[in-house]
Scaffold this active site. Sequence first.
Site, PDB file in Angstrom:
ATOM      1  N   TYR A   1       0.830  -1.210   0.000  1.00  0.00           N
ATOM      2  CA  TYR A   1       0.000   0.000   0.000  1.00  0.00           C
ATOM      3  C   TYR A   1       0.866   1.262   0.000  1.00  0.00           C
ATOM      4  O   TYR A   1       0.413   2.322  -0.423  1.00  0.00           O
ATOM      5  CB  TYR A   1      -0.926   0.033   1.227  1.00  0.00           C
ATOM      6  CG  TYR A   1      -1.946  -1.082   1.264  1.00  0.00           C
ATOM      7  CD1 TYR A   1      -2.202  -1.852   0.140  1.00  0.00           C
ATOM      8  CD2 TYR A   1      -2.643  -1.375   2.415  1.00  0.00           C
ATOM      9  CE1 TYR A   1      -3.129  -2.881   0.166  1.00  0.00           C
ATOM     10  CE2 TYR A   1      -3.580  -2.409   2.455  1.00  0.00           C
ATOM     11  CZ  TYR A   1      -3.803  -3.152   1.324  1.00  0.00           C
ATOM     12  OH  TYR A   1      -4.713  -4.177   1.350  1.00  0.00           O
TER      13      TYR A   1
ATOM     14  N   ASP B   1      -1.793 -18.485   2.789  1.00  0.00           N
ATOM     15  CA  ASP B   1      -2.836 -19.267   2.104  1.00  0.00           C
ATOM     16  C   ASP B   1      -3.423 -20.314   3.050  1.00  0.00           C
ATOM     17  O   ASP B   1      -4.633 -20.511   3.125  1.00  0.00           O
ATOM     18  CB  ASP B   1      -2.319 -19.893   0.798  1.00  0.00           C
ATOM     19  CG  ASP B   1      -0.905 -20.467   0.893  1.00  0.00           C
ATOM     20  OD1 ASP B   1      -0.269 -20.348   1.969  1.00  0.00           O
ATOM     21  OD2 ASP B   1      -0.419 -21.037  -0.096  1.00  0.00           O
TER      22      ASP B   1
ATOM     23  N   ASP C   1     -11.287  -9.347   6.750  1.00  0.00           N
ATOM     24  CA  ASP C   1     -12.611  -9.430   6.105  1.00  0.00           C
ATOM     25  C   ASP C   1     -13.114 -10.870   6.166  1.00  0.00           C
ATOM     26  O   ASP C   1     -14.293 -11.132   6.420  1.00  0.00           O
ATOM     27  CB  ASP C   1     -12.538  -8.990   4.631  1.00  0.00           C
ATOM     28  CG  ASP C   1     -12.774  -7.490   4.437  1.00  0.00           C
ATOM     29  OD1 ASP C   1     -12.409  -6.710   5.335  1.00  0.00           O
ATOM     30  OD2 ASP C   1     -13.316  -7.095   3.383  1.00  0.00           O
TER      31      ASP C   1
ATOM     32  N   LYS D   1       4.339 -15.218   3.859  1.00  0.00           N
ATOM     33  CA  LYS D   1       4.454 -16.066   2.667  1.00  0.00           C
ATOM     34  C   LYS D   1       5.946 -16.275   2.417  1.00  0.00           C
ATOM     35  O   LYS D   1       6.493 -15.944   1.359  1.00  0.00           O
ATOM     36  CB  LYS D   1       3.740 -15.366   1.493  1.00  0.00           C
ATOM     37  CG  LYS D   1       3.574 -16.210   0.238  1.00  0.00           C
ATOM     38  CD  LYS D   1       2.511 -17.289   0.345  1.00  0.00           C
ATOM     39  CE  LYS D   1       2.508 -18.129  -0.920  1.00  0.00           C
ATOM     40  NZ  LYS D   1       1.708 -19.353  -0.806  1.00  0.00           N
TER      41      LYS D   1
ATOM     42  N   ASP E   1      -5.409  -7.138   5.874  1.00  0.00           N
ATOM     43  CA  ASP E   1      -6.622  -6.561   5.286  1.00  0.00           C
ATOM     44  C   ASP E   1      -7.556  -7.686   4.821  1.00  0.00           C
ATOM     45  O   ASP E   1      -8.746  -7.724   5.153  1.00  0.00           O
ATOM     46  CB  ASP E   1      -6.194  -5.670   4.104  1.00  0.00           C
ATOM     47  CG  ASP E   1      -7.310  -4.798   3.564  1.00  0.00           C
ATOM     48  OD1 ASP E   1      -8.450  -4.913   4.042  1.00  0.00           O
ATOM     49  OD2 ASP E   1      -7.034  -3.989   2.656  1.00  0.00           O
TER      50      ASP E   1
HETATM   51  C1  LIG Z   1      -8.501   1.622   1.333  1.00  0.00           C
HETATM   52  C2  LIG Z   1      -8.190   0.291   1.968  1.00  0.00           C
HETATM   53  C3  LIG Z   1      -6.753   0.095   2.207  1.00  0.00           C
HETATM   54  C4  LIG Z   1      -8.922   0.208   3.245  1.00  0.00           C
HETATM   55  C5  LIG Z   1      -9.161  -1.183   3.695  1.00  0.00           C
HETATM   56  O1  LIG Z   1      -9.607  -2.050   2.982  1.00  0.00           O
HETATM   57  C6  LIG Z   1      -8.909  -1.489   5.080  1.00  0.00           C
HETATM   58  O2  LIG Z   1      -8.212  -0.771   5.769  1.00  0.00           O
HETATM   59  O3  LIG Z   1      -9.385  -2.530   5.525  1.00  0.00           O
HETATM   60 MG   LIG Z   2     -10.152  -3.839   4.066  1.00  0.00          MG
END
Ligand SMILES: CC(C)CC(=O)C(=O)O
Ligand SMILES: [Mg+2]
Length: 349
Positions: free
Chosen positions: A136, A218, A246, A186, A242
């Site tokens: 990032y 993975d 999720d 990884k 990240d």
């Molecule tokens: C814009 C992304 C880096 C934001 C994101 O997906 C997060 O921080 O979880």
């Molecule tokens: Mg995110």
Amino acid sequence: MHIAVLAGDGIGQEIMVEAVRVLEALDLPGLRLDHADVGGVAYRKHGHPLPPETLDLAKTADAVLFGAVGDPELDGLRRELRVESAILGLRKELQLFANLRPANAFAGLENLSGLKPEIASAIDLLIVRELTGDVYFGEKGQRQTEDGLRQGYDVMAYDESEIARIAHVAFKAAQGRKGKLCSVDKANVLQTSVLWRAVVEEVAAEYPDVELSHMYVDNAAMQLVRNPGQFDVIVTGNLFGDILSDQASMCVGSIGLLASASLGEGTKGQYEPIHGSAPDIAGQGIANPMAMILSAAMMLRHSFADETNAQRIEKAVSTVLADGVLGHDLGGSASTSAIGDAVVAAVQK
Ligand SMILES: CC(C)CC(=O)C(=O)O
Ligand SMILES: [Mg+2]
Ligand SMILES: NC(=O)C1=CN([C@@H]2O[C@H](COP(=O)(O)OP(=O)(O)OC[C@H]3O[C@@H](n4cnc5c(N)ncnc54)[C@H](O)[C@@H]3O)[C@@H](O)[C@H]2O)C=CC1
């Protein structure tokens, strides 16, 4: 207790209303909430997703409560103006390198995640995600190859000090929990991960009471679904953290439930749900505000050392979920404001 309130775009606006109502219901002494624009909203009004006045407020406040940014109509903006750059900019400017993303099972939701109930109910983990490095923030761009082909690149790089400081955060977190740390990388392919693993091992010498393990990312993605109860604290880089967080949210039941704290060296922090602006449901009043409300609880704990009120919020959220007040994401029909009403009522009991 000076808080910068940056609601941002899409459902960020809707869920922030509920988090603010919950904070106000606590009668916190000296609570001062100052609102500012961020993301697409800010770009449209001020020509920049992170205007100087917003950054100034974030820097001077004791803590930042952040909704989400993201506006599909503005996706074509050049890189420096992309609305998502606002969140990366805040993290970098405020030097918030450690992102804590807890995921724990809620009573009453065991049947909703898609995992077997006995597997889902064992979830009690913390993802410690490095937040100001990795692809990032590495060199990035597009160029032409010698063959005239378009090529995109994002450099993944961590230096040893960045790895060591996030490792210390994770080891300390593990000491305060079940004493288990799994470092996810990884290292079978990436040199960044080879260094990551070596530095985490070096830091481990200072924490003999923590049981350290390593796992490839993975496999970690698979293990999160197979047996998430095996994890206590996970430490990992920006990109892997990240994605895995999720995924962890769905093991619990919904991405609308997971909060996060972005921390640096001091008590200043930025507190935000792990999800984005959800343009597909924005404006319908059906976003789940729990992640935002739980982020406010994390703020009270980490920036204001107010464990009592943090727990008041967390208990209220658990009670409301156990009572079956569920949003559309969890198969229920409660609106954003109805969920907010229920949490406000529960914290006042
Ligand atoms: C814009 C992304 C880096 C934001 C994101 O997906 C997060 O921080 O979880
Ligand atoms: Mg995110
Ligand atoms: N921290 C931030 O500000 C983040 C911003 N983004 C941005 O948000 C925009 C949308 O990104 P997506 O990939 O769609 O991710 P997203 O997290 O916004 O949404 C993914 C899916 O989850 C659902 N969802 C998310 N939060 C929810 C909630 N509270 N209640 C109910 N359902 C919820 C959405 O409706 C959507 O179907 C993009 O512009 C992206 O760059 C994405 C992630 C984090």
